[in-house]
Design a protein around this motif. Structure first.
Motif, PDB file in Angstrom:
ATOM      1  N   ALA A   1       0.822  -1.210   0.000  1.00  0.00           N
ATOM      2  CA  ALA A   1       0.000   0.000   0.000  1.00  0.00           C
ATOM      3  C   ALA A   1       0.856   1.259   0.000  1.00  0.00           C
ATOM      4  O   ALA A   1       0.536   2.257  -0.672  1.00  0.00           O
ATOM      5  CB  ALA A   1      -0.929  -0.023   1.209  1.00  0.00           C
ATOM      6  N   ARG A   2       1.925   1.257   0.744  1.00  0.00           N
ATOM      7  CA  ARG A   2       2.815   2.423   0.767  1.00  0.00           C
ATOM      8  C   ARG A   2       3.496   2.592  -0.595  1.00  0.00           C
ATOM      9  O   ARG A   2       3.781   3.713  -1.016  1.00  0.00           O
ATOM     10  CB  ARG A   2       3.867   2.255   1.869  1.00  0.00           C
ATOM     11  CG  ARG A   2       3.289   2.463   3.259  1.00  0.00           C
ATOM     12  CD  ARG A   2       4.370   2.369   4.328  1.00  0.00           C
ATOM     13  NE  ARG A   2       3.825   2.645   5.646  1.00  0.00           N
ATOM     14  CZ  ARG A   2       4.524   2.588   6.766  1.00  0.00           C
ATOM     15  NH1 ARG A   2       5.814   2.252   6.724  1.00  0.00           N
ATOM     16  NH2 ARG A   2       3.949   2.860   7.925  1.00  0.00           N
ATOM     17  N   SER A   3       3.746   1.459  -1.246  1.00  0.00           N
ATOM     18  CA  SER A   3       4.318   1.548  -2.581  1.00  0.00           C
ATOM     19  C   SER A   3       3.324   2.187  -3.549  1.00  0.00           C
ATOM     20  O   SER A   3       3.711   2.909  -4.474  1.00  0.00           O
ATOM     21  CB  SER A   3       4.704   0.145  -3.071  1.00  0.00           C
ATOM     22  OG  SER A   3       5.122   0.169  -4.414  1.00  0.00           O
ATOM     23  N   ARG A   4       2.027   1.951  -3.309  1.00  0.00           N
ATOM     24  CA  ARG A   4       0.989   2.488  -4.196  1.00  0.00           C
ATOM     25  C   ARG A   4       0.672   3.955  -3.898  1.00  0.00           C
ATOM     26  O   ARG A   4       0.571   4.783  -4.816  1.00  0.00           O
ATOM     27  CB  ARG A   4      -0.288   1.645  -4.047  1.00  0.00           C
ATOM     28  CG  ARG A   4      -1.458   2.137  -4.895  1.00  0.00           C
ATOM     29  CD  ARG A   4      -2.685   1.318  -4.602  1.00  0.00           C
ATOM     30  NE  ARG A   4      -3.812   1.746  -5.406  1.00  0.00           N
ATOM     31  CZ  ARG A   4      -4.146   1.272  -6.595  1.00  0.00           C
ATOM     32  NH1 ARG A   4      -3.397   0.317  -7.142  1.00  0.00           N
ATOM     33  NH2 ARG A   4      -5.198   1.721  -7.262  1.00  0.00           N
ATOM     34  N   TYR A   5       0.526   4.309  -2.603  1.00  0.00           N
ATOM     35  CA  TYR A   5       0.092   5.646  -2.228  1.00  0.00           C
ATOM     36  C   TYR A   5       1.247   6.596  -1.912  1.00  0.00           C
ATOM     37  O   TYR A   5       1.057   7.806  -1.808  1.00  0.00           O
ATOM     38  CB  TYR A   5      -0.838   5.582  -1.006  1.00  0.00           C
ATOM     39  CG  TYR A   5      -2.153   4.911  -1.299  1.00  0.00           C
ATOM     40  CD1 TYR A   5      -3.140   5.550  -2.060  1.00  0.00           C
ATOM     41  CD2 TYR A   5      -2.423   3.625  -0.823  1.00  0.00           C
ATOM     42  CE1 TYR A   5      -4.360   4.925  -2.329  1.00  0.00           C
ATOM     43  CE2 TYR A   5      -3.624   3.002  -1.089  1.00  0.00           C
ATOM     44  CZ  TYR A   5      -4.588   3.660  -1.840  1.00  0.00           C
ATOM     45  OH  TYR A   5      -5.775   3.035  -2.116  1.00  0.00           O
ATOM     46  N   GLY A   6       2.439   6.038  -1.672  1.00  0.00           N
ATOM     47  CA  GLY A   6       3.584   6.875  -1.329  1.00  0.00           C
ATOM     48  C   GLY A   6       4.218   6.389  -0.024  1.00  0.00           C
ATOM     49  O   GLY A   6       3.501   6.141   0.971  1.00  0.00           O
ATOM     50  N   ALA A   7       5.534   6.288  -0.034  1.00  0.00           N
ATOM     51  CA  ALA A   7       6.225   5.709   1.127  1.00  0.00           C
ATOM     52  C   ALA A   7       6.163   6.608   2.350  1.00  0.00           C
ATOM     53  O   ALA A   7       6.353   6.140   3.483  1.00  0.00           O
ATOM     54  CB  ALA A   7       7.688   5.424   0.766  1.00  0.00           C
TER      55      ALA A   7
ATOM     56  N   ARG B   1      -5.129   5.237   6.665  1.00  0.00           N
ATOM     57  CA  ARG B   1      -4.027   6.207   6.621  1.00  0.00           C
ATOM     58  C   ARG B   1      -4.141   7.082   7.858  1.00  0.00           C
ATOM     59  O   ARG B   1      -5.224   7.591   8.166  1.00  0.00           O
ATOM     60  CB  ARG B   1      -4.086   7.042   5.362  1.00  0.00           C
ATOM     61  CG  ARG B   1      -2.907   7.989   5.194  1.00  0.00           C
ATOM     62  CD  ARG B   1      -2.902   8.594   3.803  1.00  0.00           C
ATOM     63  NE  ARG B   1      -3.953   9.577   3.640  1.00  0.00           N
ATOM     64  CZ  ARG B   1      -3.796  10.886   3.870  1.00  0.00           C
ATOM     65  NH1 ARG B   1      -2.637  11.346   4.275  1.00  0.00           N
ATOM     66  NH2 ARG B   1      -4.807  11.704   3.675  1.00  0.00           N
ATOM     67  N   HIS B   2      -3.028   7.305   8.568  1.00  0.00           N
ATOM     68  CA  HIS B   2      -3.029   8.037   9.838  1.00  0.00           C
ATOM     69  C   HIS B   2      -2.228   9.322   9.702  1.00  0.00           C
ATOM     70  O   HIS B   2      -1.136   9.338   9.116  1.00  0.00           O
ATOM     71  CB  HIS B   2      -2.432   7.171  10.956  1.00  0.00           C
ATOM     72  CG  HIS B   2      -3.222   5.915  11.224  1.00  0.00           C
ATOM     73  ND1 HIS B   2      -3.920   5.703  12.385  1.00  0.00           N
ATOM     74  CD2 HIS B   2      -3.445   4.795  10.461  1.00  0.00           C
ATOM     75  CE1 HIS B   2      -4.516   4.524  12.350  1.00  0.00           C
ATOM     76  NE2 HIS B   2      -4.233   3.952  11.171  1.00  0.00           N
ATOM     77  N   VAL B   3      -2.814  10.409  10.288  1.00  0.00           N
ATOM     78  CA  VAL B   3      -2.135  11.702  10.337  1.00  0.00           C
ATOM     79  C   VAL B   3      -2.155  12.157  11.794  1.00  0.00           C
ATOM     80  O   VAL B   3      -3.230  12.205  12.422  1.00  0.00           O
ATOM     81  CB  VAL B   3      -2.819  12.752   9.438  1.00  0.00           C
ATOM     82  CG1 VAL B   3      -2.110  14.095   9.570  1.00  0.00           C
ATOM     83  CG2 VAL B   3      -2.811  12.293   7.986  1.00  0.00           C
ATOM     84  N   THR B   4      -0.991  12.496  12.340  1.00  0.00           N
ATOM     85  CA  THR B   4      -0.861  12.860  13.755  1.00  0.00           C
ATOM     86  C   THR B   4      -0.611  14.357  13.886  1.00  0.00           C
ATOM     87  O   THR B   4       0.169  14.943  13.131  1.00  0.00           O
ATOM     88  CB  THR B   4       0.290  12.071  14.404  1.00  0.00           C
ATOM     89  OG1 THR B   4       0.092  10.676  14.187  1.00  0.00           O
ATOM     90  CG2 THR B   4       0.363  12.336  15.898  1.00  0.00           C
ATOM     91  N   VAL B   5      -1.265  14.985  14.863  1.00  0.00           N
ATOM     92  CA  VAL B   5      -1.088  16.411  15.134  1.00  0.00           C
ATOM     93  C   VAL B   5       0.164  16.603  15.986  1.00  0.00           C
ATOM     94  O   VAL B   5       0.323  15.949  17.027  1.00  0.00           O
ATOM     95  CB  VAL B   5      -2.312  17.000  15.861  1.00  0.00           C
ATOM     96  CG1 VAL B   5      -2.091  18.486  16.185  1.00  0.00           C
ATOM     97  CG2 VAL B   5      -3.564  16.822  15.013  1.00  0.00           C
ATOM     98  N   VAL B   6       1.047  17.522  15.544  1.00  0.00           N
ATOM     99  CA  VAL B   6       2.271  17.830  16.285  1.00  0.00           C
ATOM    100  C   VAL B   6       2.401  19.341  16.431  1.00  0.00           C
ATOM    101  O   VAL B   6       1.610  20.115  15.864  1.00  0.00           O
ATOM    102  CB  VAL B   6       3.520  17.262  15.556  1.00  0.00           C
ATOM    103  CG1 VAL B   6       3.466  15.745  15.489  1.00  0.00           C
ATOM    104  CG2 VAL B   6       3.645  17.861  14.165  1.00  0.00           C
TER     105      VAL B   6
END
Length: 564
Positions: A43-49, A68-73
């Motif tokens: 999946a990372r190969s398909r959507y971007g590493a 897909r996970h996005v973390t607030v920093v």
């Protein structure tokens, strides 16, 4: 395992995981985790590493979710804009955003291409192989010291590869019994003596030449050993030829040697048959080192044993006609006896021992005659009474000399006065020689260095404390070097003093402390142990020695008279 599409039947995915887990004898969860990692990588190969994409497969239903996970920093902590979002940007879209909050987006299933399928297959294969190796290591690492049964899978350059069912072991050529040949599919019994974790997988090391193999075979044949009534203390083997085993009974009513031999030798013969006819000597173990050594050298007869505990060496005296029997063919008997007892065994005959003692007696007699200016009879009498050096005579209690038959207090005082005068003259001569050689006074301040040692060091070119501190133990004791392709003996500065390795190391350490190179090590004092009565408890030390008295006869001579 097929990875043509991750939207395949969910039950089929679980069936594949089940089959792999059973075949490789690993946990099903490990297989599922490896599939998750494989699809995640695809999946990372398909959507971007750079995306934080995670895959989860429900172990019960087989349902798979890709997210897909996005973390607030913090605003200044964004390192990956695809997997992280600054707090200020998050607050524009979500008023309840905070540092550490995670946004999850579910991604749709997708078909894997040829390259992605190959990559996924490699990931799963690698992870399953790692799990299989870890399972083998965990299973066999606690079985070191056991006998296992297996089937010969192949033979490579004398090394035997053995199928153990849930693992594969290797028996190297030097761990097999000489003249013993195995063919593929032969049944084999071997001893696990080591399990090593290596990059290519756990190495289960097998042996049929190890002493533990014979000990375990006896434990299988002799119930008393298995129950712990009889204990195998040590084993020494010359595989395929001869072996010695020391046994001890914890029950006084049971003969350990007889129990191991069995009725008409039935028990020992069963072990001998497994070891390809290896002759086995079973001996009685003894806590007394001298007795144990005598037993270990059977069938040879021993007349005297002299132990040197500092060097772990023992000198054994045997009758002249027993020498070849004690040594054994190609030194086999003495070698096995040495391995069994843990002592370095030196064998000499009675005639050699007598000749050496006579030589020592003559040398000491001559020493006393010259040092004390006495006649031969008195010198011989002193040697007979156990005095070995002038120092012994000079500083022993006067009453011990006066107690000698034919001596009195005046004779004892005169002998000690002459001994001390001799030592003073000798000390003065040695000190003058030390100064002549240029050895500094500071060398004598090093703990353990005597005046004779300082002279010997000076003769070897060691003249300062720094010179001594810079030496190695071999330079003091002597050692071997390779010169012109040959191993040549190189004498040490203090070789004549027969220093042990710990003594030489201590001498060099003390020199380095004296030179100021290092600080003196702190020695912790042990608190004395007290008995119930409050007295210091000291171990009892028992020493036994064979002493042959030398008699001196002289007709019409007064042994108390001194030569003027």
């Amino acid at each position: 395992m097929s990875f043509t599409g991750i939207s395949a039947n969910r039950q089929e995915l679980l069936q594949i995981a089940d089959a792999v887990a059973r075949e490789k004898q690993i946990d099903k969860s490990v297989v599922i985790a490896s599939i998750e990692e494989a699809i995640q990588k695809a999946a990372r190969s398909r959507y971007g590493a750079d995306h934080d994409i995670r895959v989860h497969i429900d172990p019960k239903w087989g349902e798979m979710t890709i997210t897909r996970h996005v973390t607030v920093v913090g605003d200044e902590e964004v390192e990956n804009e695809y997997a992280q979002k600054s707090l200020s940007d998050a607050l524009r879209e979500d008023k309840e955003a905070f540092v550490g909050k995670e946004y999850v987006e579910t991604l749709p299933p997708f078909e894997l291409g040829r390259v992605q399928t190959q990559m996924a297959r490699q990931v799963v294969t690698h992870k399953v192989r790692e799990a299989e190796r870890e399972r083998q290591y965990d299973e066999f690492k606690d079985r070191v010291g056991e006998i296992v049964n297996g089937t010969v899978r192949r033979v490579e350059y004398g090394n035997v590869i053995v199928d153990l069912g849930r693992g594969e072991g290797i028996m190297r050529r030097d761990q097999s019994i000489p003249r013993e040949a195995f063919q593929v599919n032969d049944r084999i019994r071997a001893y696990i003596y080591d399990v090593r974790r290596e990059t290519k997988g756990p190495q289960i090391m097998l042996s049929r030449a190890h002493g533990g193999f014979m000990a375990k075979l006896f434990a299988q044949e002799v119930p008393e050993i298995y129950d712990g009534v009889i204990e195998i203390k040590s084993v020494a083997r010359d595989p395929g030829s001869r072996a010695k085993m020391a046994v001890l009974s914890n029950d006084n009513s049971i003969d350990p040697v007889g129990a191991c031999v069995g009725m008409r030798g039935s028990r020992v013969q069963a072990v001998v048959a497994e070891l390809q006819g290896e002759k086995i000597d079973i001996i009685q173990w003894s806590p007394d080192e001298a007795t144990f050594i005598v037993n270990a050298l059977a069938p040879a007869e021993v007349t005297k044993v002299v132990l040197d505990e500092e060097e772990d060496r023992v000198e054994v005296v045997v009758p002249d006609e027993q020498l070849s029997l004690a040594i054994g063919r190609r030194g086999q008997n003495v070698r096995l006896g040495s391995q069994l007892t843990g002592w370095q065994v030196d064998i000499i005959t009675e005639s050699q021992d007598s000749e050496r003692r006579q030589k020592e007696f003559a040398e000491r007699t001559a020493l006393f005659q010259e040092a004390l200016d006495v006649d031969e009879v008195i010198a011989q009498l002193l040697v007979t009474e156990g005095f070995t050096s002038v120092e012994d005579l000079a500083y022993v209690d006067e009453n011990e000399i006066a107690a000698i038959e034919g001596f009195d207090e005046d004779t004892a005082q005169e002998l000690q006065a002459r001994a001390r005068d001799f030592l003073e003259r000798e000390t003065a001569e040695q000190d003058a020689k030390r100064k002549e050689l240029g050895v500094e006074d500071g060398v004598l301040e090093v703990q353990g260095v005597t005046l004779p040692m300082a002279v010997a060091l000076g003769e070897a070119g060691v003249k300062t404390v720094e010179d001594l501190a810079d030496l190695a133990t071999d330079e003091l004791r002597g050692g071997f070097e390779q010169k012109g392709g040959e191993r040549v003996r190189v004498p040490g500065a203090l070789e004549s003093f027969t220093l042990s390795v710990p003594d030489a190391e201590s001498l060099i350490l003390n020199a380095r402390v004296t030179a100021g190179w290092i600080e003196a090590p702190v020695v912790e004092e042990e608190e004395p142990e007290y008995t119930e009565e409050g007295e210091d408890e000291a171990p009892e030390i028992e020493e036994t020695a064979d002493v042959e008295e030398e008699t001196v006869e002289e007709e019409g001579a007064d042994v108390a008279s001194l030569e003027q």
